[in-house]
Design a protein around this motif. Structure first.
Motif, PDB file in Angstrom:
ATOM      1  N   PHE A 120      10.015 -32.012   0.860  1.00  0.00           N
ATOM      2  CA  PHE A 120       9.760 -33.050   1.858  1.00  0.00           C
ATOM      3  C   PHE A 120      11.060 -33.775   2.225  1.00  0.00           C
ATOM      4  N   VAL A 121      11.856 -34.086   1.204  1.00  0.00           N
ATOM      5  CA  VAL A 121      13.115 -34.794   1.437  1.00  0.00           C
ATOM      6  C   VAL A 121      14.033 -33.961   2.324  1.00  0.00           C
ATOM      7  N   TYR A 122      14.160 -32.684   2.019  1.00  0.00           N
ATOM      8  CA  TYR A 122      15.033 -31.820   2.817  1.00  0.00           C
ATOM      9  C   TYR A 122      14.564 -31.768   4.274  1.00  0.00           C
ATOM     10  N   CYS A 123      13.275 -31.559   4.475  1.00  0.00           N
ATOM     11  CA  CYS A 123      12.750 -31.434   5.843  1.00  0.00           C
ATOM     12  C   CYS A 123      12.968 -32.713   6.644  1.00  0.00           C
ATOM     13  N   LEU A 124      12.768 -33.863   5.997  1.00  0.00           N
ATOM     14  CA  LEU A 124      12.880 -35.118   6.731  1.00  0.00           C
ATOM     15  C   LEU A 124      14.334 -35.475   7.020  1.00  0.00           C
ATOM     16  N   TYR A 125      15.248 -35.181   6.090  1.00  0.00           N
ATOM     17  CA  TYR A 125      16.649 -35.526   6.302  1.00  0.00           C
ATOM     18  C   TYR A 125      17.371 -34.518   7.198  1.00  0.00           C
ATOM     19  N   GLU A 126      16.757 -33.361   7.425  1.00  0.00           N
ATOM     20  CA  GLU A 126      17.374 -32.348   8.273  1.00  0.00           C
ATOM     21  C   GLU A 126      16.620 -32.171   9.595  1.00  0.00           C
ATOM     22  N   CYS A 127      15.814 -33.151   9.962  1.00  0.00           N
ATOM     23  CA  CYS A 127      14.952 -32.991  11.136  1.00  0.00           C
ATOM     24  C   CYS A 127      15.713 -33.093  12.455  1.00  0.00           C
ATOM     25  N   PHE A 128      16.953 -33.573  12.442  1.00  0.00           N
ATOM     26  CA  PHE A 128      17.709 -33.747  13.682  1.00  0.00           C
ATOM     27  C   PHE A 128      18.841 -32.729  13.847  1.00  0.00           C
ATOM     28  N   LYS A 129      18.736 -31.611  13.180  1.00  0.00           N
ATOM     29  CA  LYS A 129      19.767 -30.582  13.349  1.00  0.00           C
ATOM     30  C   LYS A 129      19.338 -29.606  14.443  1.00  0.00           C
ATOM     31  N   HIS A 130      20.294 -28.901  15.006  1.00  0.00           N
ATOM     32  CA  HIS A 130      20.030 -27.969  16.093  1.00  0.00           C
ATOM     33  C   HIS A 130      19.720 -26.580  15.548  1.00  0.00           C
ATOM     34  N   GLY A 131      18.838 -25.864  16.260  1.00  0.00           N
ATOM     35  CA  GLY A 131      18.569 -24.466  15.945  1.00  0.00           C
ATOM     36  C   GLY A 131      17.897 -24.265  14.604  1.00  0.00           C
ATOM     37  N   ASN A 132      18.040 -23.037  14.100  1.00  0.00           N
ATOM     38  CA  ASN A 132      17.409 -22.657  12.837  1.00  0.00           C
ATOM     39  C   ASN A 132      18.409 -22.559  11.694  1.00  0.00           C
ATOM     40  N   SER A 133      19.512 -23.245  11.796  1.00  0.00           N
ATOM     41  CA  SER A 133      20.532 -23.190  10.752  1.00  0.00           C
ATOM     42  C   SER A 133      20.047 -23.895   9.490  1.00  0.00           C
ATOM     43  N   ILE A 134      20.639 -23.512   8.379  1.00  0.00           N
ATOM     44  CA  ILE A 134      20.284 -24.088   7.077  1.00  0.00           C
ATOM     45  C   ILE A 134      21.491 -24.849   6.541  1.00  0.00           C
ATOM     46  N   SER A 135      21.291 -26.084   6.152  1.00  0.00           N
ATOM     47  CA  SER A 135      22.351 -26.893   5.547  1.00  0.00           C
ATOM     48  C   SER A 135      22.331 -26.661   4.041  1.00  0.00           C
ATOM     49  N   TRP A 136      23.284 -25.922   3.559  1.00  0.00           N
ATOM     50  CA  TRP A 136      23.252 -25.502   2.161  1.00  0.00           C
ATOM     51  C   TRP A 136      23.608 -26.630   1.197  1.00  0.00           C
ATOM     52  N   PHE A 137      24.359 -27.623   1.658  1.00  0.00           N
ATOM     53  CA  PHE A 137      24.719 -28.701   0.736  1.00  0.00           C
ATOM     54  C   PHE A 137      23.497 -29.477   0.244  1.00  0.00           C
ATOM     55  N   PRO A 138      22.605 -29.971   1.135  1.00  0.00           N
ATOM     56  CA  PRO A 138      21.405 -30.650   0.610  1.00  0.00           C
ATOM     57  C   PRO A 138      20.495 -29.721  -0.172  1.00  0.00           C
ATOM     58  N   VAL A 139      20.448 -28.432   0.201  1.00  0.00           N
ATOM     59  CA  VAL A 139      19.647 -27.482  -0.569  1.00  0.00           C
ATOM     60  C   VAL A 139      20.168 -27.386  -1.998  1.00  0.00           C
ATOM     61  N   ALA A 140      21.493 -27.230  -2.125  1.00  0.00           N
ATOM     62  CA  ALA A 140      22.096 -27.134  -3.461  1.00  0.00           C
ATOM     63  C   ALA A 140      21.910 -28.429  -4.238  1.00  0.00           C
ATOM     64  N   LEU A 141      22.076 -29.566  -3.555  1.00  0.00           N
ATOM     65  CA  LEU A 141      21.937 -30.860  -4.219  1.00  0.00           C
ATOM     66  C   LEU A 141      20.526 -31.056  -4.759  1.00  0.00           C
ATOM     67  N   LEU A 142      19.517 -30.759  -3.940  1.00  0.00           N
ATOM     68  CA  LEU A 142      18.128 -30.920  -4.380  1.00  0.00           C
ATOM     69  C   LEU A 142      17.762 -29.897  -5.443  1.00  0.00           C
ATOM     70  N   PHE A 143      18.326 -28.690  -5.350  1.00  0.00           N
ATOM     71  CA  PHE A 143      18.063 -27.666  -6.367  1.00  0.00           C
ATOM     72  C   PHE A 143      18.632 -28.099  -7.717  1.00  0.00           C
ATOM     73  N   ILE A 144      19.862 -28.603  -7.711  1.00  0.00           N
ATOM     74  CA  ILE A 144      20.471 -29.081  -8.958  1.00  0.00           C
ATOM     75  C   ILE A 144      19.682 -30.259  -9.517  1.00  0.00           C
ATOM     76  N   PHE A 145      19.227 -31.141  -8.627  1.00  0.00           N
ATOM     77  CA  PHE A 145      18.414 -32.283  -9.063  1.00  0.00           C
ATOM     78  C   PHE A 145      17.134 -31.798  -9.744  1.00  0.00           C
ATOM     79  N   SER A 146      16.452 -30.820  -9.142  1.00  0.00           N
ATOM     80  CA  SER A 146      15.197 -30.306  -9.709  1.00  0.00           C
ATOM     81  C   SER A 146      15.430 -29.663 -11.068  1.00  0.00           C
ATOM     82  N   ILE A 147      16.477 -28.855 -11.179  1.00  0.00           N
ATOM     83  CA  ILE A 147      16.771 -28.190 -12.448  1.00  0.00           C
ATOM     84  C   ILE A 147      17.125 -29.216 -13.522  1.00  0.00           C
TER      85      ILE A 147
END
Length: 253
Positions: free
Chosen positions: A76-103
């Motif tokens: 949910f956090v990723y989707c809401l904080y990335e809702c204003f990006k263009h196209g279908n690109s993936i921001s890997w920094f928040p993905v990695a940050l949230l993944f490390i947080f979960s682990i």
């Protein structure tokens, strides 16, 4: 008449007259009369529910209930904080940050086994969602405030009931012994926590989809109807030869 006995590995199997057989929730006795089965099943069900109510959930099963709350909220956090990006690109920094947080939360919680730690980490994620949502509906899309605050209010109501259940658990459990079954079940506030959390999460997903599709200019629209609690639909312009074509997608509760 001499009774016949069966044995398994030298051990005699008792007769029905000596020991009734229980199979598939039914008890079979020598007289083959099952009039008492209904009352026996009712008694067993009541005893089983009472034991469940008085027995704390084993830690390994409790983790299966609590850790997915962290994982889903990270999405949910990723989707809401990335809702204003263009196209279908993936921001890997928040993905990695949230993944490390979960682990990190998973490893620490498995070793520490402190419920307060899980509550604080989950609360931090929810706080990120609330701050981001309030910012968007205050400064970007003010017309989404009703949906945002409805989602937040439903979720906080469930959170309140959950804490009441934790604080007054013994009193609520004692009251269920005297209340009728239909009334006592209403005092299962932990169950209400799951219901309101699910509804609040659903409304938040609608909010996140509304924000994203509005930014992408898909023409989204949220409707509240008495017959269908929530209806979400958007029109997506097709970038093909028929530019007037429209695709309508509906999501209903």
């Amino acid at each position: 008449m001499t009774a016949s006995y069966f044995t398994v590995a030298g051990e005699r199997i008792p007769l029905l007259a000596e020991e009734p057989v229980r199979s598939l929730g039914r008890t079979y006795m020598a007289n083959l009369i099952d009039k008492s089965i209904a009352s026996a099943v009712t008694t067993q069900r009541q005893d089983g529910l009472r034991n469940i109510d008085q027995c704390p959930q084993p830690r390994k099963f409790k983790l299966l209930d609590e850790l997915p709350m962290i994982y889903s909220t990270c999405v949910f956090v990723y989707c809401l904080y990335e809702c204003f990006k263009h196209g279908n690109s993936i921001s890997w920094f928040p993905v990695a940050l949230l993944f490390i947080f979960s682990i990190t939360v998973t490893v620490v919680y498995l070793e520490w086994k402190e419920p307060v730690f899980h509550q604080v980490m989950y609360g931090a994620l929810v706080a990120c969602l609330v701050i981001r949502s309030v910012f968007i509906v205050t400064w970007v899309y003010p017309w989404l405030q009703p949906l945002c605050y409805t989602s937040l209010g439903v979720f906080l109501l469930g959170f309140l009931l959950w804490n009441i259940d934790n604080i007054f658990c013994d009193s609520l459990r004692a009251s269920r012994q005297t209340l009728p079954p239909g009334v006592g079940v209403v005092t299962q506030f932990h169950a209400w926590w799951h219901i309101f959390t699910g509804l609040g999460s659903y409304l938040h997903i609608l909010l996140s989809m509304q924000i994203r599709t509005t930014y992408l200019k898909y023409g989204p629209k949220v409707k509240f109807r008495p017959s269908k609690l929530v209806l979400f639909s958007w029109r997506t312009a097709l970038s093909h030869a028929h530019s007037d074509s429209r695709k309508v997608t509906n999501f209903m509760l």
